[in-house]
Every structure is written in C-alpha cells, then in structure tokens.
Design a protein around this motif. Structure first.
Motif, PDB file in Angstrom:
ATOM      1  N   VAL A 205       0.847  -1.189   0.000  1.00  0.00           N
ATOM      2  CA  VAL A 205       0.000   0.000   0.000  1.00  0.00           C
ATOM      3  C   VAL A 205       0.884   1.242   0.000  1.00  0.00           C
ATOM      4  O   VAL A 205       1.780   1.377   0.840  1.00  0.00           O
ATOM      5  CB  VAL A 205      -0.938   0.026   1.224  1.00  0.00           C
ATOM      6  CG1 VAL A 205      -1.694   1.350   1.284  1.00  0.00           C
ATOM      7  CG2 VAL A 205      -1.928  -1.132   1.164  1.00  0.00           C
ATOM      8  N   VAL A 206       0.660   2.098  -0.969  1.00  0.00           N
ATOM      9  CA  VAL A 206       1.352   3.387  -1.045  1.00  0.00           C
ATOM     10  C   VAL A 206       0.321   4.483  -0.819  1.00  0.00           C
ATOM     11  O   VAL A 206      -0.780   4.425  -1.375  1.00  0.00           O
ATOM     12  CB  VAL A 206       2.037   3.571  -2.412  1.00  0.00           C
ATOM     13  CG1 VAL A 206       2.519   5.012  -2.592  1.00  0.00           C
ATOM     14  CG2 VAL A 206       3.210   2.606  -2.542  1.00  0.00           C
ATOM     15  N   ARG A 207       0.679   5.460  -0.006  1.00  0.00           N
ATOM     16  CA  ARG A 207      -0.208   6.609   0.162  1.00  0.00           C
ATOM     17  C   ARG A 207       0.561   7.875  -0.212  1.00  0.00           C
ATOM     18  O   ARG A 207       1.769   7.981   0.030  1.00  0.00           O
ATOM     19  CB  ARG A 207      -0.757   6.709   1.586  1.00  0.00           C
ATOM     20  CG  ARG A 207       0.266   6.902   2.675  1.00  0.00           C
ATOM     21  CD  ARG A 207      -0.397   7.095   4.024  1.00  0.00           C
ATOM     22  NE  ARG A 207       0.574   7.540   5.015  1.00  0.00           N
ATOM     23  CZ  ARG A 207       0.264   8.118   6.172  1.00  0.00           C
ATOM     24  NH1 ARG A 207      -1.003   8.327   6.487  1.00  0.00           N
ATOM     25  NH2 ARG A 207       1.204   8.498   7.016  1.00  0.00           N
TER      26      ARG A 207
ATOM     27  N   GLY B  20       3.822   1.030   2.622  1.00  0.00           N
ATOM     28  CA  GLY B  20       3.601  -0.074   3.552  1.00  0.00           C
ATOM     29  C   GLY B  20       3.817  -1.382   2.807  1.00  0.00           C
ATOM     30  O   GLY B  20       2.998  -1.762   1.969  1.00  0.00           O
ATOM     31  N   LYS B  21       4.924  -2.051   3.088  1.00  0.00           N
ATOM     32  CA  LYS B  21       5.254  -3.283   2.377  1.00  0.00           C
ATOM     33  C   LYS B  21       4.481  -4.456   2.955  1.00  0.00           C
ATOM     34  O   LYS B  21       4.611  -4.797   4.126  1.00  0.00           O
ATOM     35  CB  LYS B  21       6.752  -3.575   2.483  1.00  0.00           C
ATOM     36  CG  LYS B  21       7.651  -2.573   1.766  1.00  0.00           C
ATOM     37  CD  LYS B  21       7.463  -2.622   0.250  1.00  0.00           C
ATOM     38  CE  LYS B  21       7.897  -3.950  -0.325  1.00  0.00           C
ATOM     39  NZ  LYS B  21       7.643  -3.986  -1.811  1.00  0.00           N
ATOM     40  N   GLY B  22       3.689  -5.096   2.105  1.00  0.00           N
ATOM     41  CA  GLY B  22       3.032  -6.337   2.475  1.00  0.00           C
ATOM     42  C   GLY B  22       3.736  -7.531   1.863  1.00  0.00           C
ATOM     43  O   GLY B  22       3.373  -8.673   2.138  1.00  0.00           O
TER      44      GLY B  22
ATOM     45  N   SER C 142       5.148  -2.234  -5.403  1.00  0.00           N
ATOM     46  CA  SER C 142       5.391  -0.857  -4.960  1.00  0.00           C
ATOM     47  C   SER C 142       5.319   0.125  -6.125  1.00  0.00           C
ATOM     48  O   SER C 142       4.757   1.213  -6.004  1.00  0.00           O
ATOM     49  CB  SER C 142       6.759  -0.757  -4.282  1.00  0.00           C
ATOM     50  OG  SER C 142       6.769  -1.413  -3.032  1.00  0.00           O
ATOM     51  N   ALA C 143       5.912  -0.252  -7.254  1.00  0.00           N
ATOM     52  CA  ALA C 143       5.896   0.634  -8.422  1.00  0.00           C
ATOM     53  C   ALA C 143       4.469   0.899  -8.883  1.00  0.00           C
ATOM     54  O   ALA C 143       4.093   2.042  -9.178  1.00  0.00           O
ATOM     55  CB  ALA C 143       6.716   0.023  -9.555  1.00  0.00           C
TER      56      ALA C 143
END
Length: 333
Positions: free
Chosen positions: A42-44, A96-98, A111-112
């Motif tokens: 998740v990227v915010r 947020g790395k899952g 992520s990208a």
C-alpha cells in the motif's frame, strides 16, 4: 497535459494497493505474469507544494529500502506520473510493504504499481491504466536493472498478461474462462532479481529453446481454454531458467515433490524465486497442497510461510486508509 490544482500547503492522503504477482510461469521467462489475490503493498500520497516526490516513511521492509527517489520503485513511478501530467507541485509518499523484498512474488513491482496509481488518483485520475505502463516499467527497472513487464503489468492490470520480453510496452491481457486456484509459499531465503538475472547463461541450446517455445504455445492455448491440467504440465517444462535458479532455493526439490504428491497439477518457481507456486483444481485442494509444501520446506530446514489464493482480476486500486492485508500461514501451523 498540464494539470493545475488548488492546494492547501498539504493535501489529503490517497491510498493505493499494488498486488503481488507470479512471473515466468514455467517456460514464459520475461513473458507471462499472473496477478494474485490478497498480498501486496500500500502506497499513500498527498500533494505538497515542494516539487518532486518525497518518501517520508517505509514500513514492513526491515529497513532495507532506500527513501531516495531515484532508488525507490514507488517514488520513481510516481515521479514519472507527475512529469507525464506536467504538474507543478510535488507529492509526499509513504510505503507499507506487504511483500518481503526479494521474496519472488513481485515485491518491487507491487510498490511501483501502487506508487503510480496513487499518484494518478491524487491528480484526479488523468490517466487510464494503459497510460501508466511506461511509469510502472521505469519504477520496476530501479530494482531489476532493466525494463521488463512480467510482474509489473499483471500487478497494474490484474489477471494474466502476455508481454514482449524485448519491447515491454507491447502486451496483451488474457481473459481466463474460469477460476484458477493456487498455493504459494515464500521460503525465508532472499533472492534479488538483479543477481538472479546475472546468473543466467548468455547462450542456450537451440533444441532447449525450441522446447520452451513449444511448451509456451501449449500453455497459452490452455489458458484460453481453461485447461489447467495442460498448464500444470507445461509449467514444469522450462529447460532454460528454472534449472539454473532452483539452486538458489535449498528446499526446491522437496517442496516440488510434496506439492505433486499432494495432488497439485504442477509446481514451479515464480520469477527469480525463492517463492514457489502450485496449481490446483479447487480452493480445497489448494489448502491441502499448501500444507504439504510448508511441511516439506520446514523438514528441509528452510522456514517458510504462504497462502492459498486465486487470481486477482482487478490489479492496482484505491483502498481505504484502514484496509488490512491478509495474514500468511506460517510453516509451524
């Protein structure tokens, strides 16, 4: 395209999810990728007045990832979106790395994709997903060292994607006719994409290349037909890449044998590894196969976790701020 926005000094947060993906799928090196449900990053982002992309926090990576824009897949992809849109302000970005980096299920690609989609959403969605292909490819290249789309394009579009290995902006989304069930395990061995690519041979046997081409053709036709048994056979026929990379995964032979003994239609590495996946004909069978794979990995001395899952047909998407990721099944269960 120039986008202007009325900004407060700091804008509202926008959250985007980039899902995990399986790549190669046996003989489809750098060519086939499949988006899978539940796992992802998740990227915010939120607009800020200072130009550029500014990474202010990363969680779930064990402190391994850089916050520098040029060395971060999410930030690089988001920055490309800003430049495409010719905006004058910047973005603050958190990740947020899952997906563990180096786990083999498209961590950098997730992520990208999340970075590009979050940036696009924050700008009011000026681009459809097809307009973000170049952005996500450039983001993925930060981690892999080259432009290739077999993880990042499935994560963007969802489902199964066929992509050119030499011209990755050429791709096709392949419609699957029925549900596909998978067991995926993540041995706790880190395999970095760039290093795994460097170990591959520069030249291969003509007949091995012909063999792989033939199996890939059968696999693609079987995907269209929903013939999972043929896919299970074909995904274990790679003679070029998997035999080389399997040496990086200590539990590989034991896990593969256990999956097949438990009823899997096929079992193989995904991407560079160490992740392995097995194809099954039902959700219940995927749970049984997952248990067998985890037990085999544990008995081989390699801790692992994993999940039974299916295909994610949606790909990148907006999520709520309180969105929760799935929990993996641990090998000790």
């Amino acid at each position: 395209m120039t986008i202007t926005m009325d900004l407060h000094p700091i804008g509202e947060w926008t959250h985007a999810f980039g899902p995990a993906s399986l790549s190669n799928l046996g003989p489809g090196f750098d060519t086939l990728g499949l988006c899978v449900s539940a796992l992802g990053d998740v990227v915010r982002v939120r607009p800020v007045e200072q130009p550029g992309v500014h990474v202010t926090a990363i969680t779930g990576d064990g402190g391994t990832l850089s916050k520098a824009t040029a060395q971060n897949t999410a930030a690089t992809a988001a920055l490309y979106v800003l430049r495409q849109a010719d905006v004058r302000h910047g973005l603050e970005l958190t990740i947020g790395k899952g997906i563990r980096p180096g786990s083999g299920i498209g961590s950098s690609a997730a992520s990208a994709v999340a970075g590009a989609w979050a940036a696009n959403l924050a700008l009011g969605s000026p681009f459809a997903k097809a307009g973000l292909v170049e952005a996500v490819l450039r983001g993925e290249a930060v981690a892999s060292g080259s432009l290739h789309g077999d993880n990042v394009l499935p994560a963007l579009f969802g489902g199964l994607v066929l992509v050119s290995a030499t011209e990755p902006t050429r791709y096709r989304c392949v419609q699957l006719p029925r549900a596909l069930h998978l067991a995926v395990i993540l041995p706790q061995v880190q395999v970095l994409t760039k290093e795994a690519r460097e170990m591959l041979p520069d030249q291969v046997s003509l007949w091995d290349a012909v063999h792989n081409t033939s199996e890939l053709a059968f696999m693609l036709d079987a995907f269209h037909a929903g013939d999972w048994e043929t896919i299970g056979h074909a995904m274990m026929q790679d003679r070029l890449v998997e035999p080389v990379r399997a040496r990086l995964v200590p539990c590989y032979p034991e896990v593969k044998a256990a999956a097949l003994d438990a009823g899997a239609l096929g079992c193989a590495l995904t991407g560079s590894g160490p992740a392995m996946y097995a194809l099954t004909d039902s959700a219940a069978a995927a749970e049984v196969v997952l248990g067998a794979m985890l037990a085999a990995s544990r008995h081989a001395g390699t801790p692992a976790d994993g999940l039974a899952t299916t295909v994610d047909a949606e790909g990148a998407r907006r999520v709520a701020p309180d969105w929760q990721r799935v929990r993996l099944v641990d090998a000790t269960v």
